[in-house]
Scaffold this motif. Structure first.
Motif, PDB file in Angstrom:
ATOM      1  N   UNK A   1      51.737 -17.402 -25.107  1.00 39.98           N
ATOM      2  CA  UNK A   1      52.460 -18.618 -24.757  1.00 39.98           C
ATOM      3  C   UNK A   1      51.475 -19.707 -24.338  1.00 39.98           C
ATOM      4  N   UNK A   2      51.983 -20.900 -24.171  1.00 35.23           N
ATOM      5  CA  UNK A   2      51.108 -22.008 -23.791  1.00 35.23           C
ATOM      6  C   UNK A   2      50.338 -21.767 -22.494  1.00 35.23           C
ATOM      7  N   UNK A   3      50.925 -21.061 -21.502  1.00 33.77           N
ATOM      8  CA  UNK A   3      50.142 -20.813 -20.286  1.00 33.77           C
ATOM      9  C   UNK A   3      48.829 -20.069 -20.558  1.00 33.77           C
ATOM     10  N   UNK A   4      48.809 -19.216 -21.582  1.00 36.84           N
ATOM     11  CA  UNK A   4      47.557 -18.525 -21.905  1.00 36.84           C
ATOM     12  C   UNK A   4      46.525 -19.525 -22.414  1.00 36.84           C
TER      13      UNK A   4
ATOM     14  N   UNK B   1      45.118 -26.059 -14.109  1.00 39.34           N
ATOM     15  CA  UNK B   1      46.070 -25.487 -15.055  1.00 39.34           C
ATOM     16  C   UNK B   1      47.090 -26.559 -15.462  1.00 39.34           C
ATOM     17  N   UNK B   2      47.572 -27.300 -14.471  1.00 44.66           N
ATOM     18  CA  UNK B   2      48.576 -28.326 -14.726  1.00 44.66           C
ATOM     19  C   UNK B   2      48.032 -29.422 -15.637  1.00 44.66           C
ATOM     20  N   UNK B   3      46.742 -29.747 -15.453  1.00 38.67           N
ATOM     21  CA  UNK B   3      46.139 -30.790 -16.290  1.00 38.67           C
ATOM     22  C   UNK B   3      46.158 -30.378 -17.766  1.00 38.67           C
TER      23      UNK B   3
ATOM     24  N   UNK C   1      49.355 -16.671 -13.878  1.00 33.66           N
ATOM     25  CA  UNK C   1      49.595 -17.801 -14.779  1.00 33.66           C
ATOM     26  C   UNK C   1      50.445 -18.892 -14.134  1.00 33.66           C
ATOM     27  N   UNK C   2      50.848 -18.701 -12.901  1.00 31.42           N
ATOM     28  CA  UNK C   2      51.581 -19.706 -12.128  1.00 31.42           C
ATOM     29  C   UNK C   2      51.333 -19.327 -10.674  1.00 31.42           C
TER      30      UNK C   2
ATOM     31  N   UNK D   1      49.325 -29.794 -23.603  1.00 30.46           N
ATOM     32  CA  UNK D   1      50.302 -28.792 -24.035  1.00 30.46           C
ATOM     33  C   UNK D   1      51.766 -29.175 -23.873  1.00 30.46           C
ATOM     34  N   UNK D   2      52.054 -30.119 -22.976  1.00 32.77           N
ATOM     35  CA  UNK D   2      53.462 -30.492 -22.752  1.00 32.77           C
ATOM     36  C   UNK D   2      54.032 -31.156 -24.009  1.00 32.77           C
ATOM     37  N   UNK D   3      55.377 -31.181 -24.052  1.00 29.96           N
ATOM     38  CA  UNK D   3      56.069 -31.899 -25.120  1.00 29.96           C
ATOM     39  C   UNK D   3      55.519 -33.325 -25.120  1.00 29.96           C
TER      40      UNK D   3
END
Ligand code: AMP
Ligand code: FE
Ligand code: FE
Ligand code: ZN
Length: 289
Positions: free
Chosen positions: A133-136, A150-152, A253-254, A158-160
Motif C-alpha cells: 500500500x502507499x504507506x509502504x 511520513x506525512x510529507x 506505519x502510523x 502520494x495523496x489524491x
C-alpha cells in the motif's frame, strides 16, 4: 473495563505487525476484543483468529473496502463478522488486489521520473509479505531521506492529487455494501471525516448508503475530534445506524496511533460490540461470533 478496538491493520495489508502480533499487542494493551480490518483483503483473518483463541482475545473477522467516491479524500467501508470462509468475498476482493498490484509499480515509476531513485523491490521488502500500500512507499521515501516525515510523503507525492498519485479501481459503494452483506457481515462507513462533508450533505450521502445496505457509522476514530464524535453520534442516532469505533492501528506505519486509543481520550467498551452482535442475529438469524 472491557475495552475494544474495531479497526486495525496487519501485514496482510499496510500494517507493520503480523496478524498474530496485532492480537498479542491488543492483549498487552488490555483489550478484550478487536477486529482485524485489513484493506481489501481477508488473508490475515485465519492467523488472527487462531491467535485470539490462544491468547483469549475475541477477534472479529473484518475487512475495510475502498469504495468509489468522487469528492473528498476517500470512502472506506468496514465489514464485521464476515463469513470469510464462504469464498465469494475473497473472489471479489481478488479484483481489488489485482488493481493494487498494477498500481503500485506505476507510483514508483512516477517517483523515478521525478528523480527519486527508489525501487519496487525496496517497497516489497518493507511490506512484510502482504499486499503493498502507499504507506509502504511512504516509508521507503522517509528511510531514503527523500522526505522529512511520513506525512510529507503523502502531502507531496502520494495523496489524491499528489505528484506521484495513481488512481486504482474501486467498487461502487453499493457493490462494496452488497459483498459484505453476501458474506453475512455488518457494513459500516469508516472514518466519515475523510468524505470531506458535513451537515445536510453528509446526512444525504449516509442516508443514500443506508438505502443501499449500510448498517453502521464509525463514530469513534483515532483522528476524530470530540466535536466530530458528537456530530457523527447524532447522525448515527438520527438515521438509526449502529455506532462503532476503532483506532485504525497500523503499527509502525502510523506510529502516532495506538491500539484502543482516541484523540478524544474516549475508550470503547464491549457494549458497542454487543449491539453489533444483536443486529447480526436479528438481520441474519445467526447467534454468536
Ligand atoms: P492505499 O491502500 O495504498 O491506497 O493506501 C491507503 C492508506 O494510506 C490509508 O489506509 C492510510 O493509511 C494512508 N493514507 C492515505 N491517504 C493519506 C494521507 N493523506 N496522509 C497520510 N496517510 C494517508
Ligand atoms: Fe491503511
Ligand atoms: Fe480507512
Ligand atoms: Zn483502516
Amino acid at each position: 473495563m472491557n475495552y475494544i478496538d474495531l479497526h486495525t491493520h496487519s501485514t496482510a495489508s499496510d500494517g507493520s505487525y503480523k496478524p498474530a502480533e496485532v492480537v498479542r499487542l491488543a492483549k498487552e494493551a488490555g483489550l478484550v476484543a478487536i477486529s482485524l480490518t485489513d484493506h481489501d483483503t481477508i488473508d490475515g483473518l485465519p492467523e488472527a483468529l487462531a491467535a485470539g483463541a490462544e491468547l483469549g482475545v475475541e477477534v472479529i473477522p473484518g475487512v475495510e473496502i475502498s469504495a468509489e467516491f468522487a469528492g473528498g479524500d476517500s470512502m472506506h467501508i468496514l465489514g464485521y463478522f464476515l463469513d470469510y470462509a464462504d469464498g465469494r468475498l475473497d473472489q471479489r476482493l481478488a479484483r481489488l488486489k489485482k488493481a493494487r498490484a498494477q498500481r503500485n509499480p506505476k507510483i514508483v515509476a512516477k517517483l523515478n521520473a521525478l528523480g527519486i531513485p527508489i525501487t519496487y523491490e525496496q517497497v516489497e521488502a518493507l511490506s512484510g509479505g502482504g499486499q503493498v500500500g502507499r504507506p509502504h512507499i511512504a516509508r521507503v521515501l522517509l528511510e531514503g531521506g527523500y522526505v522529512r516525515t511520513f506525512q510529507e510523503a503523502f502531502d507531496l507525492y502520494l495523496r489524491k492529487g499528489g505528484l506521484a498519485f495513481v488512481p486504482k479501481f474501486r467498487f461502487p459503494p453499493a457493490e462494496a455494501l452488497a459483498m459484505i452483506r453476501e458474506a453475512k457481515g455488518i457494513p459500516v462507513l469508516a472514518h466519515p471525516f475523510t468524505l470531506g462533508l458535513t451537515g445536510a450533505a453528509l446526512k444525504d450521502l449516509v442516508k443514500g448508503l443506508k438505502s443501499q445496505g449500510l448498517a453502521g457509522l464509525e463514530v469513534f476514530y483515532s483522528e476524530h475530534s470530540r466535536e466530530q464524535e458528537v456530530q457523527y453520534l447524532a447522525l448515527a442516532r438520527d438515521l438509526d445506524l449502529l455506532i462503532t469505533g476503532g483506532s485504525d492501528f497500523h503499527g509502525l506505519n502510523k506510529p502516532e496511533v495506538s491500539l484502543g486509543r482516541f484523540r478524544s481520550q474516549n475508550r470503547l467498551t464491549y457494549e458497542l460490540l454487543a449491539s453489533l452482535k444483536a443486529w447480526r442475529e436479528k438481520e441474519y438469524g445467526l447467534v454468536g461470533a
